[in-house]
Motif scaffolding. Structure first.
Motif, PDB file in Angstrom:
ATOM      1  N   PRO A 118      14.997  54.218  54.492  1.00  0.00           N
ATOM      2  CA  PRO A 118      16.042  53.267  54.066  1.00  0.00           C
ATOM      3  C   PRO A 118      15.751  52.642  52.693  1.00  0.00           C
ATOM      4  O   PRO A 118      16.677  52.391  51.918  1.00  0.00           O
ATOM      5  N   VAL A 119      14.469  52.411  52.403  1.00  0.00           N
ATOM      6  CA  VAL A 119      14.115  51.833  51.104  1.00  0.00           C
ATOM      7  C   VAL A 119      14.334  52.861  49.992  1.00  0.00           C
ATOM      8  O   VAL A 119      14.840  52.528  48.913  1.00  0.00           O
ATOM      9  N   ALA A 120      13.987  54.124  50.269  1.00  0.00           N
ATOM     10  CA  ALA A 120      14.214  55.182  49.284  1.00  0.00           C
ATOM     11  C   ALA A 120      15.705  55.328  48.990  1.00  0.00           C
ATOM     12  O   ALA A 120      16.118  55.495  47.836  1.00  0.00           O
ATOM     13  N   GLN A 121      16.517  55.233  50.037  1.00  0.00           N
ATOM     14  CA  GLN A 121      17.966  55.330  49.848  1.00  0.00           C
ATOM     15  C   GLN A 121      18.506  54.109  49.107  1.00  0.00           C
ATOM     16  O   GLN A 121      19.452  54.211  48.315  1.00  0.00           O
ATOM     17  N   GLU A 122      17.876  52.954  49.352  1.00  0.00           N
ATOM     18  CA  GLU A 122      18.283  51.725  48.663  1.00  0.00           C
ATOM     19  C   GLU A 122      18.055  51.847  47.159  1.00  0.00           C
ATOM     20  O   GLU A 122      18.847  51.333  46.360  1.00  0.00           O
ATOM     21  N   ILE A 123      16.975  52.528  46.767  1.00  0.00           N
ATOM     22  CA  ILE A 123      16.702  52.737  45.338  1.00  0.00           C
ATOM     23  C   ILE A 123      17.833  53.549  44.717  1.00  0.00           C
ATOM     24  O   ILE A 123      18.352  53.207  43.645  1.00  0.00           O
ATOM     25  N   VAL A 124      18.233  54.610  45.400  1.00  0.00           N
ATOM     26  CA  VAL A 124      19.300  55.478  44.893  1.00  0.00           C
ATOM     27  C   VAL A 124      20.624  54.716  44.825  1.00  0.00           C
ATOM     28  O   VAL A 124      21.344  54.773  43.825  1.00  0.00           O
ATOM     29  N   THR A 125      20.928  53.998  45.890  1.00  0.00           N
ATOM     30  CA  THR A 125      22.180  53.235  45.928  1.00  0.00           C
ATOM     31  C   THR A 125      22.230  52.197  44.814  1.00  0.00           C
ATOM     32  O   THR A 125      23.252  52.038  44.136  1.00  0.00           O
ATOM     33  N   SER A 126      21.118  51.496  44.603  1.00  0.00           N
ATOM     34  CA  SER A 126      21.066  50.478  43.552  1.00  0.00           C
ATOM     35  C   SER A 126      21.278  51.105  42.176  1.00  0.00           C
ATOM     36  O   SER A 126      21.974  50.536  41.322  1.00  0.00           O
ATOM     37  N   ALA A 127      20.673  52.272  41.949  1.00  0.00           N
ATOM     38  CA  ALA A 127      20.846  52.958  40.656  1.00  0.00           C
ATOM     39  C   ALA A 127      22.304  53.351  40.457  1.00  0.00           C
ATOM     40  O   ALA A 127      22.862  53.178  39.362  1.00  0.00           O
ATOM     41  N   ARG A 128      22.931  53.875  41.512  1.00  0.00           N
ATOM     42  CA  ARG A 128      24.339  54.301  41.402  1.00  0.00           C
ATOM     43  C   ARG A 128      25.289  53.123  41.225  1.00  0.00           C
ATOM     44  O   ARG A 128      26.332  53.251  40.595  1.00  0.00           O
ATOM     45  N   GLU A 129      24.898  51.970  41.785  1.00  0.00           N
ATOM     46  CA  GLU A 129      25.746  50.785  41.691  1.00  0.00           C
ATOM     47  C   GLU A 129      25.389  49.909  40.495  1.00  0.00           C
ATOM     48  O   GLU A 129      25.930  48.815  40.348  1.00  0.00           O
ATOM     49  N   HIS A 130      24.458  50.386  39.653  1.00  0.00           N
ATOM     50  CA  HIS A 130      24.047  49.669  38.441  1.00  0.00           C
ATOM     51  C   HIS A 130      23.439  48.306  38.763  1.00  0.00           C
ATOM     52  O   HIS A 130      23.559  47.356  37.979  1.00  0.00           O
ATOM     53  N   ASN A 131      22.761  48.220  39.880  1.00  0.00           N
ATOM     54  CA  ASN A 131      22.094  46.997  40.306  1.00  0.00           C
ATOM     55  C   ASN A 131      20.624  47.095  39.892  1.00  0.00           C
ATOM     56  O   ASN A 131      19.782  47.572  40.651  1.00  0.00           O
TER      57      ASN A 131
END
Length: 238
Positions: A118-131
């Motif tokens: 879940p943390v690895a996916q959070e990194i990807v999601t944050s990058a895609r969402e410009h967070n």
């Protein structure tokens, strides 16, 4: 009751100090506070809408992390990191993290590794969402939690310190250019290789990832830094 009220006040002050520290880190990451510039606590406090005391306290926390340095009677200078510094930090991280990743691949259970997905996916999601703040926070948690599986607390502390001192520059420009997502996706790839038990491939992936991060540093220095109108960094220099 007086003691309880005092305790409550202390807690509130600590929370404000943490909130100010978070805002200052965000400004550093976004490039609104520039390396080499000196900023006064009262000026930053005015920008943030708080008193100077929590700003000074938060800046002292950042000083202990090597992100700023006090300048007598002026404020705090944002520390500059040279290309040589960045190369040496990367070399140290490679020496420590690559073999450790190989060892963890051999000793960690699939359940322990899967818990980090879940943390690895959070990194990807944050990058895609410009967070950007979310990206760096999730990245920190992933790497340090993964290394903690080796069972060496001092190793985790050392890498944590190296990460603070080798913070990314110009993340805003890199994000706008879409260059963070590929680095973020390497965390999922690394986890998949480790769960598959391929220590050699995991070490190669980690080596490539650290090299990728270093190249981002270099590119970040060449990218123009975005600045939010009225944000930190405008009109607050000492």
């Amino acid at each position: 009751m007086g003691d309880l009220k005092q305790h409550s006040l202390i807690k509130a002050q600590e929370r404000l100090r943490d909130q100010v520290g978070h805002a200052l880190r965000a400004a550093l990451i976004a490039g609104e506070l520039r390396p080499g510039n000196v900023y006064s606590a009262p000026g930053l406090a005015a920008e943030l809408g708080v008193s100077a005391t929590p700003v000074r306290e938060a800046m002292l926390d950042l000083a202990r992390e090597g992100l700023v340095e006090p300048v007598r009677n002026k404020g705090f200078r944002i520390t500059e990191v040279s290309e040589r510094d960045l190369d040496q930090y990367t070399e140290l991280r490679t020496m420590i993290e690559v073999p450790t990743i190989g060892r963890i691949t051999e000793i960690a259970t699939a359940e322990q590794l899967e818990a980090l997905r879940p943390v690895a996916q959070e990194i990807v999601t944050s990058a895609r969402e410009h967070n950007l703040i979310g990206y760096l926070e999730a990245d920190r948690r992933f790497h340090l939690s993964l290394l903690a599986l080796a069972g060496n607390d001092r190793l985790v502390e050392t890498v944590g310190d190296l990460r603070k001192r080798s913070r990314l520059y110009g993340l805003t420009g890199l994000d706008e250019a879409g260059k963070l997502v590929s680095s973020a996706e390497e965390h999922v790839e690394l986890l998949d290789l480790m769960i598959a038990g391929d220590a050699a491939a995991a070490q190669a992936c980690m080596t490539r990832h650290l090299g990728h991060v270093r190249s981002l540093w270099a590119q970040g220095r060449d990218e123009p830094v975005g600045r939010t109108p009225g944000g930190l960094g405008s009109g607050v220099q000492a």
